[in-house]
Design an enzyme around this catalytic site. Structure first.
Site, PDB file in Angstrom:
ATOM      1  N   ASP A 155       0.826  -1.203   0.000  1.00  0.00           N
ATOM      2  CA  ASP A 155       0.000   0.000   0.000  1.00  0.00           C
ATOM      3  C   ASP A 155       0.865   1.261   0.000  1.00  0.00           C
ATOM      4  O   ASP A 155       0.356   2.376  -0.069  1.00  0.00           O
ATOM      5  CB  ASP A 155      -0.984   0.005   1.167  1.00  0.00           C
ATOM      6  CG  ASP A 155      -0.311  -0.105   2.530  1.00  0.00           C
ATOM      7  OD1 ASP A 155       0.930  -0.132   2.586  1.00  0.00           O
ATOM      8  OD2 ASP A 155      -1.050  -0.155   3.540  1.00  0.00           O
ATOM      9  N   SER A 156       2.181   1.068   0.034  1.00  0.00           N
ATOM     10  CA  SER A 156       3.117   2.175  -0.184  1.00  0.00           C
ATOM     11  C   SER A 156       2.939   2.776  -1.568  1.00  0.00           C
ATOM     12  O   SER A 156       3.459   3.862  -1.847  1.00  0.00           O
ATOM     13  CB  SER A 156       4.557   1.699  -0.006  1.00  0.00           C
ATOM     14  OG  SER A 156       4.798   0.514  -0.756  1.00  0.00           O
TER      15      SER A 156
ATOM     16  N   LYS B 146      -1.485  -9.402   2.942  1.00  0.00           N
ATOM     17  CA  LYS B 146      -0.746  -8.941   4.118  1.00  0.00           C
ATOM     18  C   LYS B 146      -1.596  -7.942   4.874  1.00  0.00           C
ATOM     19  O   LYS B 146      -2.262  -7.101   4.268  1.00  0.00           O
ATOM     20  CB  LYS B 146       0.589  -8.301   3.732  1.00  0.00           C
ATOM     21  CG  LYS B 146       1.417  -7.849   4.953  1.00  0.00           C
ATOM     22  CD  LYS B 146       2.812  -7.403   4.553  1.00  0.00           C
ATOM     23  CE  LYS B 146       2.837  -6.008   3.982  1.00  0.00           C
ATOM     24  NZ  LYS B 146       2.441  -4.969   4.973  1.00  0.00           N
TER      25      LYS B 146
ATOM     26  N   GLU C 266       9.060  -4.289  10.826  1.00  0.00           N
ATOM     27  CA  GLU C 266       9.488  -2.997  10.272  1.00  0.00           C
ATOM     28  C   GLU C 266       9.880  -2.021  11.378  1.00  0.00           C
ATOM     29  O   GLU C 266       9.186  -1.865  12.382  1.00  0.00           O
ATOM     30  CB  GLU C 266       8.375  -2.371   9.437  1.00  0.00           C
ATOM     31  CG  GLU C 266       8.768  -1.009   8.862  1.00  0.00           C
ATOM     32  CD  GLU C 266       7.793  -0.444   7.861  1.00  0.00           C
ATOM     33  OE1 GLU C 266       8.042   0.660   7.339  1.00  0.00           O
ATOM     34  OE2 GLU C 266       6.769  -1.096   7.594  1.00  0.00           O
TER      35      GLU C 266
END
Length: 289
Positions: free
Chosen positions: A67-68, A136, A205
């Site tokens: 979704d980046s 994800k 992350e």
């Protein structure tokens, strides 16, 4: 064996022709880690277009339609405004452009948090419309029930703990997580809850390295680091970051090429030739018979 390419004379574009090979499966990725050890690290990069997938596919085990793309493709301030429609469209393009890597598609903010039932509707739509192998989602223990609900119904799930960009408004920014003992313990517990719920892999992350190592040692599934630790079972980066497409990238990113300068330089040369009427391509202009 890599993908071969065949020229499509109708479009003058290279369309991938699958070579005799099988696409990697989610069980195969999960089985990379045996008895707590991953001998062959998992390679993952983001991809948002068919052509990008073609170029990355032979080198990656997993392609993440992240979704980046909100920031990278659409110029949005964060991933929060990204929609399910966006993810479905780009996910389908990446699946069409790849033949080797397993494709994972991010579930965007607001598409899964309300209930396991909502998550199943969103995830099943992504699998149907894109052909991806897995989805994800972000979140720890609070999402464990949802992960279990999806996996029991045939939808493989990759987890995501630590710095979770969809929660940027709650976190107050993109700073590294886990600096306090309480937060560190929570992140490790979140990862364990996701693994117990059936996640086939977990992205870690933006955490301090000891947390990433502790999680990797504590869970049976592969961990995939991004700004975490080289000791994770695999790594992922945003492709545009590692290719130098942006002037500013996270501190943990190694920039392997400076593609932005290459593109800008080529465009400048082209513009200069056109403006000076020295554009060499003019001799190749189509002439009807």
């Amino acid at each position: 064996m890599s993908t071969t390419f065949q020229l499509d004379t109708a479009t003058s574009r290279a369309n991938p022709t699958p070579a005799p090979m099988k696409r990697l499966t989610i069980p195969a990725i999960r089985q990379r880690k045996k008895d707590g050890v991953t001998k062959e690290p998992v390679v993952m990069l983001t991809a948002y277009t068919a052509r990008q997938a073609q170029l990355l596919d032979a080198h990656c085990d997993l392609l993440l339609v992240g979704d980046s793309l909100g920031q990278v493709i659409y110029g949005l301030p964060s991933s929060v405004p990204v929609t399910l429609d966006m993810m479905a469209a780009h996910g389908a393009a990446v699946v069409r452009g790849s033949y080797h890597a397993a494709v994972v598609v991010d579930m965007p903010f607001g598409s899964y948090e309300a209930s396991p039932q909502q998550a199943f509707e969103s995830a099943s739509r992504l699998l149907k419309e894109t052909g991806c192998a897995a989805v994800k989602l972000e979140g720890g223990e609070a999402m464990a029930e949802t992960v279990a609900f999806l996996t029991k119904r045939g939808i493989p799930v990759m987890g995501h703990v630590g710095l979770t960009p969809q929660a940027v408004n709650v976190l107050g920014g993109y700073n590294a997580r886990g600096r306090s003992e309480a937060e560190a313990a929570k992140i490790v517990g979140d990862a364990q809850a996701l693994a117990e719920a059936g996640a086939f892999a977990i992205v870690i992350e933006g955490v301090v390295e000891p947390i990433a190592i502790a999680i990797t040692q504590a869970v049976p599934c592969p961990t995939i680091g991004i700004g975490a630790s080289a000791q994770c079972d695999g790594q992922v980066l945003v492709t545009e970051d590692m290719l130098g497409m942006f002037e500013r990238v996270p501190r943990f990113v190694k920039v392997y090429e400076n593609i932005a300068d290459t593109i800008s330089g080529a465009a400048a040369t082209y513009a200069a030739e056109v403006r000076s009427r020295a554009f060499p391509g003019i001799e190749q202009t189509y002439q009807p018979k």
